[in-house]
Design a protein around this motif. Structure first.
Motif: not given
Length: 97
Positions: A24, A48-50, A52-55, A58, A73, A85, A88
């Motif tokens: 990111v 990785s997608q789930e 990487s969506a966390l605040d 990076t 991060s 995550a 999910e």
């Protein structure tokens, strides 16, 4: 504790993954987690997608062969947020490596 497996894996042999990286941007705190159930590149991408969506995340690198997910991060992440995550995505966070 029960062991869960991801029966919805797209390849049971685990031969199609060599590590999926979602970058990111930037640098920060790096933490390595163990995740069970990943068997292929598709699994790596879903985890990785789930994550990487966390605040604050990076970069994420997931490797099905080792079950390791390396997360970078801006600040340390709440492990329960990472667990949610991974859940999910359909996998189980075992803990930190």
């Amino acid at each position: 504790m029960t062991t869960e497996t991801n029966s919805g894996s797209c390849c049971g042999s685990g031969s199609c993954g060599s590590g999926t990286t979602v970058d990111v941007q930037g640098v920060g705190v790096t933490t390595v987690y163990k995740v069970s159930g990943m068997t292929c590149g598709h699994c790596e991408g879903a985890v990785s997608q789930e994550i990487s969506a966390l605040d604050g995340v990076t970069a994420v690198t997931a490797v099905a062969r080792t079950g390791e997910v390396t997360v970078t991060s801006a600040t340390p992440l709440d492990e329960e947020a990472v667990r949610a995550a991974v859940d999910e995505a359909g996998y189980e966070l075992v803990g930190r490596a």
